[in-house]
Design a protein around this motif. Sequence first.
Motif, PDB file in Angstrom:
ATOM      1  N   ARG A  49       2.090   1.765  -3.250  1.00 64.18           N
ATOM      2  CA  ARG A  49       1.278   2.464  -4.195  1.00 64.18           C
ATOM      3  C   ARG A  49       0.827   3.823  -3.597  1.00 64.18           C
ATOM      4  NH1 ARG A  49      -0.828  -2.758  -3.208  1.00 64.18           N
ATOM      5  NH2 ARG A  49      -2.378  -1.640  -1.637  1.00 64.18           N
ATOM      6  N   GLY A  50       1.447   4.469  -2.864  1.00 64.66           N
ATOM      7  CA  GLY A  50       1.388   6.008  -2.490  1.00 64.66           C
ATOM      8  C   GLY A  50       0.475   6.160  -1.217  1.00 64.66           C
ATOM      9  N   ASP A  51      -0.184   5.374  -0.692  1.00 64.41           N
ATOM     10  CA  ASP A  51      -0.628   5.447   0.543  1.00 64.41           C
ATOM     11  C   ASP A  51       0.378   5.594   1.843  1.00 64.41           C
ATOM     12  OD1 ASP A  51      -2.471   5.312   2.840  1.00 64.41           O
ATOM     13  OD2 ASP A  51      -3.196   3.195   2.368  1.00 64.41           O
ATOM     14  N   SER A  52       0.472   6.840   2.296  1.00 66.39           N
ATOM     15  CA  SER A  52       1.127   7.210   3.327  1.00 66.39           C
ATOM     16  C   SER A  52       0.791   7.016   4.770  1.00 66.39           C
ATOM     17  CB  SER A  52       1.691   8.700   3.120  1.00 66.39           C
ATOM     18  OG  SER A  52       0.258   9.491   3.485  1.00 66.39           O
ATOM     19  N   GLN A  53      -0.478   6.799   4.678  1.00 70.22           N
ATOM     20  CA  GLN A  53      -1.100   6.200   6.055  1.00 70.22           C
ATOM     21  C   GLN A  53      -0.521   4.811   6.258  1.00 70.22           C
ATOM     22  OE1 GLN A  53      -5.289   6.920   5.533  1.00 70.22           O
ATOM     23  NE2 GLN A  53      -4.974   8.940   6.549  1.00 70.22           N
ATOM     24  N   ALA A  54      -0.282   4.035   5.178  1.00 75.75           N
ATOM     25  CA  ALA A  54       0.120   2.643   5.588  1.00 75.75           C
ATOM     26  C   ALA A  54       1.454   2.601   5.881  1.00 75.75           C
ATOM     27  CB  ALA A  54      -0.050   1.738   4.013  1.00 75.75           C
ATOM     28  N   VAL A  59       5.158   2.714  10.914  1.00 77.94           N
ATOM     29  CA  VAL A  59       5.864   3.503  11.873  1.00 77.94           C
ATOM     30  C   VAL A  59       5.619   3.185  13.184  1.00 77.94           C
ATOM     31  CG1 VAL A  59       6.468   5.660  12.795  1.00 77.94           C
ATOM     32  CG2 VAL A  59       6.843   4.921  10.178  1.00 77.94           C
ATOM     33  N   GLN A  60       4.173   3.214  13.551  1.00 76.22           N
ATOM     34  CA  GLN A  60       3.555   2.946  14.890  1.00 76.22           C
ATOM     35  C   GLN A  60       3.879   1.452  15.342  1.00 76.22           C
ATOM     36  OE1 GLN A  60      -0.615   4.145  13.731  1.00 76.22           O
ATOM     37  NE2 GLN A  60      -0.395   5.920  15.313  1.00 76.22           N
ATOM     38  N   LYS A  61       3.924   0.695  14.339  1.00 74.96           N
ATOM     39  CA  LYS A  61       3.925  -0.832  14.848  1.00 74.96           C
ATOM     40  C   LYS A  61       5.369  -1.039  15.379  1.00 74.96           C
ATOM     41  CE  LYS A  61       3.723  -5.156  13.118  1.00 74.96           C
ATOM     42  NZ  LYS A  61       3.128  -6.347  11.826  1.00 74.96           N
ATOM     43  N   TYR A  62       6.278  -0.268  14.803  1.00 72.18           N
ATOM     44  CA  TYR A  62       7.746  -0.815  15.408  1.00 72.18           C
ATOM     45  C   TYR A  62       8.561   0.299  16.055  1.00 72.18           C
ATOM     46  CZ  TYR A  62       7.110  -4.630  12.238  1.00 72.18           C
ATOM     47  OH  TYR A  62       6.675  -5.897  11.708  1.00 72.18           O
ATOM     48  N   GLN A  63       7.957   1.629  16.278  1.00 71.16           N
ATOM     49  CA  GLN A  63       8.750   2.580  16.690  1.00 71.16           C
ATOM     50  C   GLN A  63       9.108   2.619  18.290  1.00 71.16           C
ATOM     51  OE1 GLN A  63       6.591   6.311  16.205  1.00 71.16           O
ATOM     52  NE2 GLN A  63       4.811   5.741  17.557  1.00 71.16           N
ATOM     53  N   ASP A  64       8.178   1.987  19.138  1.00 78.60           N
ATOM     54  CA  ASP A  64       8.516   1.889  20.395  1.00 78.60           C
ATOM     55  C   ASP A  64       9.637   0.734  20.778  1.00 78.60           C
ATOM     56  OD1 ASP A  64       6.888   3.717  21.141  1.00 78.60           O
ATOM     57  OD2 ASP A  64       5.291   2.258  21.877  1.00 78.60           O
ATOM     58  N   ARG A  65       9.431  -0.411  19.981  1.00 78.52           N
ATOM     59  CA  ARG A  65      10.493  -1.437  19.890  1.00 78.52           C
ATOM     60  C   ARG A  65      11.763  -0.911  19.629  1.00 78.52           C
ATOM     61  NH1 ARG A  65       9.685  -7.234  17.200  1.00 78.52           N
ATOM     62  NH2 ARG A  65      11.431  -8.353  17.694  1.00 78.52           N
ATOM     63  N   LEU A  66      11.878  -0.263  18.448  1.00 78.65           N
ATOM     64  CA  LEU A  66      13.306   0.096  17.877  1.00 78.65           C
ATOM     65  C   LEU A  66      13.838   1.537  18.796  1.00 78.65           C
ATOM     66  CD1 LEU A  66      12.531   0.429  13.981  1.00 78.65           C
ATOM     67  CD2 LEU A  66      14.084  -1.040  15.291  1.00 78.65           C
ATOM     68  N   LEU A  67      12.724   2.123  19.450  1.00 78.22           N
ATOM     69  CA  LEU A  67      13.545   3.337  20.207  1.00 78.22           C
ATOM     70  C   LEU A  67      14.028   2.689  21.358  1.00 78.22           C
ATOM     71  CD1 LEU A  67      14.076   6.139  20.745  1.00 78.22           C
ATOM     72  CD2 LEU A  67      11.610   6.172  21.835  1.00 78.22           C
ATOM     73  N   ALA A 112      14.194   4.314   5.405  1.00 81.58           N
ATOM     74  CA  ALA A 112      13.777   3.059   5.115  1.00 81.58           C
ATOM     75  C   ALA A 112      12.425   3.329   4.082  1.00 81.58           C
ATOM     76  CB  ALA A 112      12.870   2.445   6.310  1.00 81.58           C
ATOM     77  N   TYR A 113      11.681   4.431   4.262  1.00 89.74           N
ATOM     78  CA  TYR A 113      10.485   4.840   3.362  1.00 89.74           C
ATOM     79  C   TYR A 113      11.174   5.129   1.987  1.00 89.74           C
ATOM     80  CZ  TYR A 113       6.803   7.384   1.366  1.00 89.74           C
ATOM     81  OH  TYR A 113       5.697   7.945   0.379  1.00 89.74           O
ATOM     82  N   ALA A 145       0.939  -1.197   0.043  1.00 88.87           N
ATOM     83  CA  ALA A 145      -0.073  -0.229  -0.074  1.00 88.87           C
ATOM     84  C   ALA A 145       0.837   1.318  -0.236  1.00 88.87           C
ATOM     85  CB  ALA A 145      -0.919  -0.075   1.201  1.00 88.87           C
ATOM     86  N   THR A 146       1.913   1.310   0.834  1.00 88.75           N
ATOM     87  CA  THR A 146       2.836   2.373   0.721  1.00 88.75           C
ATOM     88  C   THR A 146       3.436   2.552  -0.518  1.00 88.75           C
ATOM     89  OG1 THR A 146       3.302   2.071   3.132  1.00 88.75           O
ATOM     90  CG2 THR A 146       5.022   3.317   2.080  1.00 88.75           C
TER      91      THR A 146
END
Length: 193
Positions: free
Chosen positions: A14-19, A24-32, A56-57, A11-12
Amino acid sequence: MTHDDGHLIQATLRGDSQAYGKLVQKYQDRLLTALVHVCSSRHEAEDALQDAFVQAYLKLSSFAGGSAFYTWLYRIAFNTAISRRRRRRDESSVEQNRELTGEEPEDDGEGVDENLLRQERAVQVQRALGKLSDEHRAILVLREVDGCDYDHIADILELPVGTVRSRLHRARLHLKEELSAILQAEGSEDGYG
Protein backbone atom coordinates in the motif's frame (compact mmCIF):
# COMPACT_ATOMS: atom_id res chain seq x y z
CA MET A 1 3.71 -16.73 6.75
CA THR A 2 3.29 -15.14 10.13
CA HIS A 3 0.42 -12.75 10.69
CA ASP A 4 2.95 -9.99 11.41
CA ASP A 5 4.74 -10.63 8.09
CA GLY A 6 1.44 -10.61 6.21
CA HIS A 7 0.45 -7.31 7.80
CA LEU A 8 3.82 -5.75 6.97
CA ILE A 9 3.71 -7.05 3.38
CA GLN A 10 0.24 -5.63 2.82
CA ALA A 11 1.28 -2.30 4.33
CA THR A 12 4.34 -2.22 2.06
CA LEU A 13 2.22 -2.94 -1.00
CA ARG A 14 0.00 0.00 0.00
CA GLY A 15 3.09 2.25 -0.09
CA ASP A 16 4.27 2.15 3.54
CA SER A 17 8.06 1.99 3.18
CA GLN A 18 8.51 1.81 6.96
CA ALA A 19 6.68 -1.52 6.95
CA TYR A 20 9.24 -2.94 4.53
CA GLY A 21 11.98 -1.52 6.73
CA LYS A 22 10.59 -3.61 9.59
CA LEU A 23 10.76 -6.74 7.43
CA VAL A 24 14.36 -5.90 6.55
CA GLN A 25 15.26 -5.42 10.22
CA LYS A 26 13.53 -8.66 11.16
CA TYR A 27 15.48 -10.83 8.72
CA GLN A 28 18.73 -9.07 7.79
CA ASP A 29 20.99 -10.51 10.52
CA ARG A 30 19.84 -14.08 9.96
CA LEU A 31 20.26 -13.80 6.19
CA LEU A 32 23.64 -12.10 6.48
CA THR A 33 25.00 -14.92 8.64
CA ALA A 34 24.05 -17.48 5.99
CA LEU A 35 25.28 -15.36 3.08
CA VAL A 36 28.73 -14.83 4.63
CA HIS A 37 29.25 -18.57 4.28
CA VAL A 38 28.02 -18.58 0.70
CA CYS A 39 30.05 -15.56 -0.37
CA SER A 40 33.19 -16.17 1.77
CA SER A 41 33.31 -12.44 2.37
CA ARG A 42 31.31 -10.30 4.75
CA HIS A 43 31.52 -7.36 2.34
CA GLU A 44 30.29 -9.44 -0.59
CA ALA A 45 27.53 -10.94 1.59
CA GLU A 46 26.38 -7.46 2.63
CA ASP A 47 26.25 -6.38 -1.02
CA ALA A 48 24.33 -9.52 -2.00
CA LEU A 49 21.92 -9.00 0.89
CA GLN A 50 21.27 -5.40 -0.13
CA ASP A 51 20.62 -6.51 -3.72
CA ALA A 52 18.31 -9.26 -2.47
CA PHE A 53 16.24 -6.86 -0.38
CA VAL A 54 15.88 -4.52 -3.38
CA GLN A 55 14.83 -7.45 -5.60
CA ALA A 56 12.38 -8.69 -2.97
CA TYR A 57 10.87 -5.21 -2.68
CA LEU A 58 10.44 -4.98 -6.45
CA LYS A 59 8.92 -8.48 -6.62
CA LEU A 60 6.84 -8.21 -3.45
CA SER A 61 3.55 -8.10 -5.33
CA SER A 62 4.40 -11.53 -6.80
CA PHE A 63 4.75 -13.11 -3.34
CA ALA A 64 1.81 -15.50 -3.26
CA GLY A 65 2.12 -16.60 0.35
CA GLY A 66 2.42 -20.28 -0.59
CA SER A 67 5.48 -20.53 1.61
CA ALA A 68 6.78 -18.51 4.53
CA PHE A 69 7.94 -15.01 3.61
CA TYR A 70 11.36 -15.82 5.06
CA THR A 71 11.65 -18.86 2.75
CA TRP A 72 10.80 -16.71 -0.26
CA LEU A 73 13.26 -14.02 0.85
CA TYR A 74 15.95 -16.62 1.58
CA ARG A 75 15.59 -18.03 -1.94
CA ILE A 76 16.05 -14.57 -3.45
CA ALA A 77 19.07 -13.89 -1.23
CA PHE A 78 20.76 -17.21 -2.06
CA ASN A 79 20.14 -16.83 -5.78
CA THR A 80 21.53 -13.29 -5.63
CA ALA A 81 24.63 -14.42 -3.73
CA ILE A 82 25.26 -17.30 -6.11
CA SER A 83 24.82 -15.05 -9.16
CA ARG A 84 27.27 -12.53 -7.72
CA ARG A 85 29.70 -15.32 -6.88
CA ARG A 86 29.57 -16.67 -10.42
CA ARG A 87 30.42 -13.22 -11.71
CA ARG A 88 33.36 -12.95 -9.35
CA ARG A 89 34.98 -16.36 -9.74
CA ASP A 90 38.38 -15.28 -8.49
CA GLU A 91 39.40 -17.07 -5.31
CA SER A 92 40.64 -15.08 -2.36
CA SER A 93 43.43 -16.18 -0.10
CA VAL A 94 42.96 -16.91 3.57
CA GLU A 95 44.52 -13.58 4.52
CA GLN A 96 42.24 -11.70 2.13
CA ASN A 97 39.28 -13.60 3.54
CA ARG A 98 40.17 -12.46 7.05
CA GLU A 99 40.53 -8.88 5.82
CA LEU A 100 37.22 -9.00 3.97
CA THR A 101 35.20 -10.61 6.75
CA GLY A 102 36.70 -8.35 9.38
CA GLU A 103 36.18 -11.10 11.90
CA GLU A 104 38.75 -11.56 14.60
CA PRO A 105 38.78 -14.39 17.09
CA GLU A 106 37.10 -13.73 20.39
CA ASP A 107 38.60 -14.74 23.71
CA ASP A 108 36.31 -17.41 25.12
CA GLY A 109 38.62 -18.54 27.87
CA GLU A 110 40.18 -21.34 25.83
CA GLY A 111 43.89 -21.81 25.86
CA VAL A 112 45.83 -20.22 23.05
CA ASP A 113 46.55 -23.59 21.40
CA GLU A 114 42.90 -24.68 21.39
CA ASN A 115 41.74 -21.31 20.11
CA LEU A 116 44.34 -21.27 17.32
CA LEU A 117 43.53 -24.84 16.34
CA ARG A 118 39.80 -24.05 16.18
CA GLN A 119 40.50 -20.93 14.08
CA GLU A 120 42.76 -22.91 11.75
CA ARG A 121 40.08 -25.58 11.29
CA ALA A 122 37.46 -22.91 10.56
CA VAL A 123 39.72 -21.38 7.91
CA GLN A 124 40.32 -24.82 6.39
CA VAL A 125 36.58 -25.55 6.25
CA GLN A 126 35.94 -22.13 4.69
CA ARG A 127 38.63 -22.78 2.06
CA ALA A 128 37.16 -26.21 1.32
CA LEU A 129 33.66 -24.71 1.02
CA GLY A 130 35.07 -22.18 -1.43
CA LYS A 131 36.20 -24.99 -3.72
CA LEU A 132 32.74 -26.61 -3.93
CA SER A 133 30.21 -25.94 -6.66
CA ASP A 134 27.61 -23.28 -5.92
CA GLU A 135 24.90 -25.93 -5.57
CA HIS A 136 26.88 -28.00 -3.06
CA ARG A 137 27.99 -24.95 -1.13
CA ALA A 138 24.46 -23.55 -0.85
CA ILE A 139 22.98 -26.81 0.34
CA LEU A 140 25.70 -27.33 2.97
CA VAL A 141 25.29 -23.80 4.29
CA LEU A 142 21.53 -24.19 4.50
CA ARG A 143 21.78 -27.49 6.37
CA GLU A 144 24.94 -27.23 8.46
CA VAL A 145 25.21 -23.50 9.13
CA ASP A 146 21.63 -22.30 9.13
CA GLY A 147 20.20 -25.58 10.45
CA CYS A 148 17.38 -25.86 7.92
CA ASP A 149 15.51 -29.16 7.69
CA TYR A 150 15.20 -31.01 4.38
CA ASP A 151 11.71 -29.68 3.63
CA HIS A 152 12.79 -26.08 4.20
CA ILE A 153 15.86 -26.55 1.99
CA ALA A 154 13.63 -28.08 -0.69
CA ASP A 155 11.35 -25.01 -0.53
CA ILE A 156 14.24 -22.55 -0.67
CA LEU A 157 16.09 -24.23 -3.52
CA GLU A 158 12.90 -25.35 -5.27
CA LEU A 159 14.01 -28.98 -5.36
CA PRO A 160 12.35 -32.27 -4.44
CA VAL A 161 13.30 -33.51 -0.95
CA GLY A 162 14.97 -36.61 -2.47
CA THR A 163 17.22 -34.38 -4.56
CA VAL A 164 18.09 -32.36 -1.47
CA ARG A 165 19.12 -35.54 0.38
CA SER A 166 21.26 -36.87 -2.47
CA ARG A 167 22.83 -33.49 -3.23
CA LEU A 168 23.61 -32.99 0.46
CA HIS A 169 25.25 -36.41 0.60
CA ARG A 170 27.41 -35.62 -2.45
CA ALA A 171 28.22 -32.16 -1.06
CA ARG A 172 29.44 -33.69 2.20
CA LEU A 173 31.61 -36.16 0.30
CA HIS A 174 33.13 -33.40 -1.82
CA LEU A 175 33.71 -31.25 1.26
CA LYS A 176 35.49 -34.16 2.92
CA GLU A 177 37.67 -34.65 -0.18
CA GLU A 178 38.55 -30.94 -0.32
CA LEU A 179 39.36 -30.84 3.39
CA SER A 180 41.54 -33.91 3.04
CA ALA A 181 43.42 -32.31 0.14
CA ILE A 182 43.89 -29.07 2.10
CA LEU A 183 45.14 -30.92 5.18
CA GLN A 184 47.49 -33.04 3.08
CA ALA A 185 48.87 -29.97 1.26
CA GLU A 186 49.37 -28.11 4.54
CA GLY A 187 51.04 -31.17 6.07
CA SER A 188 53.51 -31.44 3.20
CA GLU A 189 54.24 -27.69 3.38
CA ASP A 190 55.04 -28.03 7.08
CA GLY A 191 57.32 -31.00 6.39
CA TYR A 192 54.94 -33.48 8.01
CA GLY A 193 53.62 -35.15 4.84
